[in-house]
Design a protein around this motif. Structure first.
Motif, PDB file in Angstrom:
ATOM      1  N   ILE A 161       0.853  -1.188   0.000  1.00 34.49           N
ATOM      2  CA  ILE A 161       0.000   0.000   0.000  1.00 34.49           C
ATOM      3  C   ILE A 161       0.891   1.242   0.000  1.00 34.49           C
ATOM      4  CG2 ILE A 161      -1.770   1.306   1.226  1.00 34.49           C
ATOM      5  CD1 ILE A 161      -2.781  -1.316   2.382  1.00 34.49           C
ATOM      6  N   ALA A 162       0.764   2.047  -1.037  1.00 33.08           N
ATOM      7  CA  ALA A 162       1.421   3.357  -1.067  1.00 33.08           C
ATOM      8  C   ALA A 162       0.479   4.360  -0.415  1.00 33.08           C
ATOM      9  CB  ALA A 162       1.733   3.762  -2.505  1.00 33.08           C
ATOM     10  N   TYR A 163       1.023   5.223   0.431  1.00 34.15           N
ATOM     11  CA  TYR A 163       0.175   6.201   1.097  1.00 34.15           C
ATOM     12  C   TYR A 163       0.927   7.506   1.320  1.00 34.15           C
ATOM     13  CZ  TYR A 163       2.494   5.001   5.583  1.00 34.15           C
ATOM     14  OH  TYR A 163       3.402   4.803   6.585  1.00 34.15           O
ATOM     15  N   THR A 164       0.155   8.565   1.551  1.00 34.00           N
ATOM     16  CA  THR A 164       0.707   9.889   1.790  1.00 34.00           C
ATOM     17  C   THR A 164       0.581  10.219   3.265  1.00 34.00           C
ATOM     18  OG1 THR A 164      -0.007  10.558  -0.423  1.00 34.00           O
ATOM     19  CG2 THR A 164       0.616  12.312   1.104  1.00 34.00           C
ATOM     20  N   SER A 165       1.689  10.636   3.884  1.00 29.80           N
ATOM     21  CA  SER A 165       1.670  10.923   5.318  1.00 29.80           C
ATOM     22  C   SER A 165       2.707  11.975   5.656  1.00 29.80           C
ATOM     23  CB  SER A 165       1.953   9.641   6.112  1.00 29.80           C
ATOM     24  OG  SER A 165       2.082   9.918   7.500  1.00 29.80           O
ATOM     25  N   ASN A 166       2.467  12.714   6.745  1.00 28.79           N
ATOM     26  CA  ASN A 166       3.473  13.642   7.268  1.00 28.79           C
ATOM     27  C   ASN A 166       4.131  13.027   8.490  1.00 28.79           C
ATOM     28  OD1 ASN A 166       1.457  13.836   9.172  1.00 28.79           O
ATOM     29  ND2 ASN A 166       1.617  16.061   9.402  1.00 28.79           N
ATOM     30  N   ARG A 167       4.433  11.746   8.399  1.00 23.99           N
ATOM     31  CA  ARG A 167       4.919  10.966   9.530  1.00 23.99           C
ATOM     32  C   ARG A 167       6.190  11.542  10.145  1.00 23.99           C
ATOM     33  NH1 ARG A 167       7.969   5.932   9.701  1.00 23.99           N
ATOM     34  NH2 ARG A 167       7.436   4.772  11.584  1.00 23.99           N
ATOM     35  N   ASP A 169       9.123  14.740   8.786  1.00 25.88           N
ATOM     36  CA  ASP A 169       9.338  16.192   8.709  1.00 25.88           C
ATOM     37  C   ASP A 169       8.660  16.823   7.510  1.00 25.88           C
ATOM     38  OD1 ASP A 169      10.891  14.869   6.936  1.00 25.88           O
ATOM     39  OD2 ASP A 169      12.778  15.827   7.497  1.00 25.88           O
ATOM     40  N   GLY A 170       7.548  16.288   7.080  1.00 25.01           N
ATOM     41  CA  GLY A 170       6.799  16.843   5.959  1.00 25.01           C
ATOM     42  C   GLY A 170       6.052  15.730   5.260  1.00 25.01           C
ATOM     43  N   TYR A 171       5.164  16.103   4.355  1.00 28.74           N
ATOM     44  CA  TYR A 171       4.396  15.087   3.628  1.00 28.74           C
ATOM     45  C   TYR A 171       5.290  14.359   2.639  1.00 28.74           C
ATOM     46  CZ  TYR A 171      -0.089  16.620   5.469  1.00 28.74           C
ATOM     47  OH  TYR A 171      -1.134  16.893   6.289  1.00 28.74           O
ATOM     48  N   GLN A 189      10.330  15.004   1.518  1.00 27.60           N
ATOM     49  CA  GLN A 189       9.630  16.287   1.533  1.00 27.60           C
ATOM     50  C   GLN A 189       9.220  16.737   0.128  1.00 27.60           C
ATOM     51  OE1 GLN A 189      11.260  19.337   4.166  1.00 27.60           O
ATOM     52  NE2 GLN A 189      12.699  17.837   4.990  1.00 27.60           N
ATOM     53  N   LEU A 190       8.759  15.802  -0.684  1.00 29.78           N
ATOM     54  CA  LEU A 190       8.323  16.137  -2.038  1.00 29.78           C
ATOM     55  C   LEU A 190       6.804  16.132  -2.183  1.00 29.78           C
ATOM     56  CD1 LEU A 190      10.869  14.203  -4.290  1.00 29.78           C
ATOM     57  CD2 LEU A 190      10.908  16.600  -3.577  1.00 29.78           C
ATOM     58  N   ALA A 191       6.098  15.467  -1.293  1.00 26.57           N
ATOM     59  CA  ALA A 191       4.647  15.357  -1.410  1.00 26.57           C
ATOM     60  C   ALA A 191       3.965  16.497  -0.666  1.00 26.57           C
ATOM     61  CB  ALA A 191       4.170  14.012  -0.887  1.00 26.57           C
ATOM     62  N   ASP A 192       2.637  16.529  -0.768  1.00 21.33           N
ATOM     63  CA  ASP A 192       1.832  17.506  -0.043  1.00 21.33           C
ATOM     64  C   ASP A 192       0.573  16.793   0.439  1.00 21.33           C
ATOM     65  OD1 ASP A 192       0.823  19.939   0.969  1.00 21.33           O
ATOM     66  OD2 ASP A 192       1.733  21.050  -0.679  1.00 21.33           O
ATOM     67  N   SER A 193      -0.252  17.512   1.198  1.00 19.17           N
ATOM     68  CA  SER A 193      -1.440  16.875   1.769  1.00 19.17           C
ATOM     69  C   SER A 193      -2.387  16.346   0.701  1.00 19.17           C
ATOM     70  CB  SER A 193      -2.180  17.865   2.669  1.00 19.17           C
ATOM     71  OG  SER A 193      -2.587  19.008   1.931  1.00 19.17           O
ATOM     72  N   ASP A 456      -0.587   6.619  12.152  1.00 20.12           N
ATOM     73  CA  ASP A 456       0.431   7.600  11.823  1.00 20.12           C
ATOM     74  C   ASP A 456      -0.039   8.975  12.275  1.00 20.12           C
ATOM     75  OD1 ASP A 456       3.035   7.732  10.713  1.00 20.12           O
ATOM     76  OD2 ASP A 456       2.379   6.407   9.100  1.00 20.12           O
ATOM     77  N   LEU A 457       0.799   9.985  12.074  1.00 24.39           N
ATOM     78  CA  LEU A 457       0.408  11.337  12.463  1.00 24.39           C
ATOM     79  C   LEU A 457      -0.756  11.834  11.617  1.00 24.39           C
ATOM     80  CD1 LEU A 457       3.878  13.027  13.049  1.00 24.39           C
ATOM     81  CD2 LEU A 457       2.269  12.157  14.749  1.00 24.39           C
ATOM     82  N   GLN A 458      -0.607  11.748  10.309  1.00 24.89           N
ATOM     83  CA  GLN A 458      -1.668  12.097   9.377  1.00 24.89           C
ATOM     84  C   GLN A 458      -1.536  11.206   8.151  1.00 24.89           C
ATOM     85  OE1 GLN A 458      -2.014  16.202   8.278  1.00 24.89           O
ATOM     86  NE2 GLN A 458      -2.098  16.945  10.375  1.00 24.89           N
ATOM     87  N   ILE A 459      -2.646  10.744   7.638  1.00 26.15           N
ATOM     88  CA  ILE A 459      -2.662   9.974   6.398  1.00 26.15           C
ATOM     89  C   ILE A 459      -3.747  10.599   5.521  1.00 26.15           C
ATOM     90  CG2 ILE A 459      -2.822   7.700   5.324  1.00 26.15           C
ATOM     91  CD1 ILE A 459      -2.427   6.483   8.102  1.00 26.15           C
ATOM     92  N   THR A 460      -3.403  10.945   4.303  1.00 22.83           N
ATOM     93  CA  THR A 460      -4.371  11.645   3.461  1.00 22.83           C
ATOM     94  C   THR A 460      -4.800  10.852   2.233  1.00 22.83           C
ATOM     95  OG1 THR A 460      -2.575  12.781   2.304  1.00 22.83           O
ATOM     96  CG2 THR A 460      -3.557  13.910   4.199  1.00 22.83           C
ATOM     97  N   SER A 461      -4.042   9.834   1.836  1.00 24.63           N
ATOM     98  CA  SER A 461      -4.445   9.023   0.690  1.00 24.63           C
ATOM     99  C   SER A 461      -3.767   7.669   0.771  1.00 24.63           C
ATOM    100  CB  SER A 461      -4.079   9.716  -0.635  1.00 24.63           C
ATOM    101  OG  SER A 461      -2.675   9.775  -0.772  1.00 24.63           O
ATOM    102  N   LEU A 462      -4.287   6.714   0.017  1.00 25.21           N
ATOM    103  CA  LEU A 462      -3.698   5.382  -0.006  1.00 25.21           C
ATOM    104  C   LEU A 462      -4.069   4.703  -1.314  1.00 25.21           C
ATOM    105  CD1 LEU A 462      -5.772   2.994   2.344  1.00 25.21           C
ATOM    106  CD2 LEU A 462      -6.623   5.127   1.402  1.00 25.21           C
TER     107      LEU A 462
END
Length: 470
Positions: A161-167, A169-171, A189-193, A456-462
């Motif tokens: 599972i690929a996912y987006t997180s700010n786990r 120092d950044g998304y 630090q290349l992704a965003d929310s 995680d701290l924040q997860i916005t997509s998967l």
């Protein structure tokens, strides 16, 4: 940890499930009950995550609520941090958990039997070891009256599972391996929310739109990252990989762009206001949304050389959004007309016949996705208007048949994704007051016990990886 409810006189599975808005099948699977699904007074049931928030009505008291839900008043008091004299007011929102976070050992119980009953499975096999570890037991010996925490254990599934997180120092884009629990950070630090990962069919590349609206491609073989393009707006950009894994297709500035990631060359097809462009499995045609000559939103198909454009739908109403082509190329789905009301439809590509999916109770159905075998679609349906944010994790057949709820998220809406074998649906939950998810869950539609995969701290997509050798 799992939550446990103690059965009272007069309880039925249907009544217990109704109190927390649970699918009965989920309650049955969580406890591995067998027909005729008999329950006994004093017995404990594992209760899957449900709708635990209620709005207090005139005349409600803690005593009345504890009697209705069948839990001690002290649990409601503790959960809501109420102070003496423990008064509640009409209109208040209260959290009412479905019991206690432990199972009380009964005479004759063994750790193995408890693990079997409550789905403690490791590597596809029943394993009491996680129970022993989480309770710090020195041996497998247990005694009646002991209170045991029962953990969720990761399901035995394939894929990543690929996912987006700010786990950190950044998304960033991360990889999660459900079987082992391993997490790997792909970017720095290349992704965003708003970033959404898109897998190539050969599982060797992931594309996403990240910081500063730049389109990136990550090559998983060596970890290299390539900048492909840049957009003016970051939201709603859908990417799709060609069947041969060499090209990305997307829309930009009223054009369909076919970008060869090997040759770094772009082909463009002029299509004003086109969105949601994606490949047919033959690799020679594209599907997309665009207005027709009368201004109505339609689905079209076109050759990759820009010729033989044909309309598929006969829409005369609102805009078609979130268009997704089934992996076998025979059906498409879309939502309409917008965000406040979002109804899912499926359309037969060959005939243009369109069917409405019944959907959730409020007509707010989001993030629809096809299963890899093209037989089902899953989505998130907003569930309530007066009890806080919850959504149902639902699925239906491709003609809208067998539309039903499998699990519940405490987010207003959540993206979902299918496992490579088309049996499991992963989704987000654990939303805070700002509506950002902190947890990833999965439910198996053949045995619908919701299992937490990670926090995680924040997860916005998967996005689950597609089947190998698709």
């Amino acid at each position: 940890m799992q939550m446990f409810y103690t059965v009272r006189s007069g309880d039925t599975l249907f009544q217990i499930a109704t109190r927390w808005e649970l699918p009965v099948d989920s309650l049955i699977a969580a406890n591995n009950l067998l027909p005729p699904y008999t329950i006994y007074i004093g017995g404990q049931l594992s209760i899957p995550p449900g709708v635990t928030t209620i709005r207090v009505k005139e005349g409600d008291t803690l005593f009345k609520l504890s009697q209705y839900f069948g839990i001690p008043q002290s649990i409601i008091v503790e959960e809501n941090k109420l102070q003496p004299p423990y008064t509640i007011q009409a209109g208040d929102l209260l959290n009412v958990p479905p019991g206690v976070p432990y199972y009380t050992v009964q005479p004759g119980d063994t750790l193995y039997q408890i693990a079997k009953r409550f789905n403690v499975i490791v590597g596809g096999y029943i394993n009491p070891e996680p129970i022993r570890i989480v309770n710090q037991l020195q041996t497998n010996v247990i005694y009646p009256g002991m209170k045991l925490k029962i953990p969720y254990t990761p399901p035995f599934v394939s894929g990543i599972i690929a996912y987006t997180s700010n786990r950190e120092d950044g998304y960033d884009i991360w990889l999660f391996y459900p079987c082992s629990g391993k997490k790997v950070r792909l970017t720095n630090q290349l992704a965003d929310s708003f970033s959404v990962p898109f897998w190539s069919w050969d599982l060797r590349k992931i594309a996403f739109v990240g910081r500063n609206n730049i389109l990136y491609v990550v090559h998983l073989d060596d970890g290299s990252v390539a900048k492909i393009d840049q957009f003016e707006a970051e939201l709603g950009i859908f990417l799709d990989w060609s069947p041969n894994n060499q090209k990305l297709v997307y829309t930009k500035n009223d054009e369909i762009v076919l970008y060869d990631v090997t040759l770094h060359q772009a082909q463009r097809i002029r299509e004003p206001a086109a969105t949601d462009v994606q490949w047919f499995p033959n690799g020679d045609e594209l599907l997309f949304q665009a207005p027709d000559s009368a201004g109505f939103s339609q689905l079209f198909r076109i050759k990759t050389n820009g010729l033989e454009k044909r309309v598929i739908t006969r829409n005369t109403e609102g805009r078609l959004n979130n268009v997704r082509l089934s992996p076998d190329g025979t059906y498409a789905l879309f939502t309409t007309p917008g965000a406040s009301i979002s109804i899912i439809h499926t359309v037969d590509i060959a005939t243009g016949n369109t069917v409405e999916v019944s959907g959730g109770p409020l007509g707010k159905n989001y993030f629809p996705e096809w299963s890899p075998n093209s037989l089902h679609l899953a989505y998130s349906a907003n569930a309530f208007e007066d009890r806080g944010y919850f959504s149902f994790i639902r699925s239906s057949g491709r003609k809208g048949e067998n539309d039903r709820t499998w699990a519940i998220s405490d987010c207003f809406a959540t993206p979902i994704t299918w496992s490579p074998d088309s049996r499991k649906i992963a989704y987000l939950s654990g939303c805070n007051d700002q509506g950002t998810a902190r947890e990833m869950w999965v439910v198996d539609i053949k045995h619908p016990v919701p299992i937490r995969l990670l926090e995680d701290l924040q997860i916005t997509s998967l996005q689950w990886s597609p089947p190998p050798n698709y």
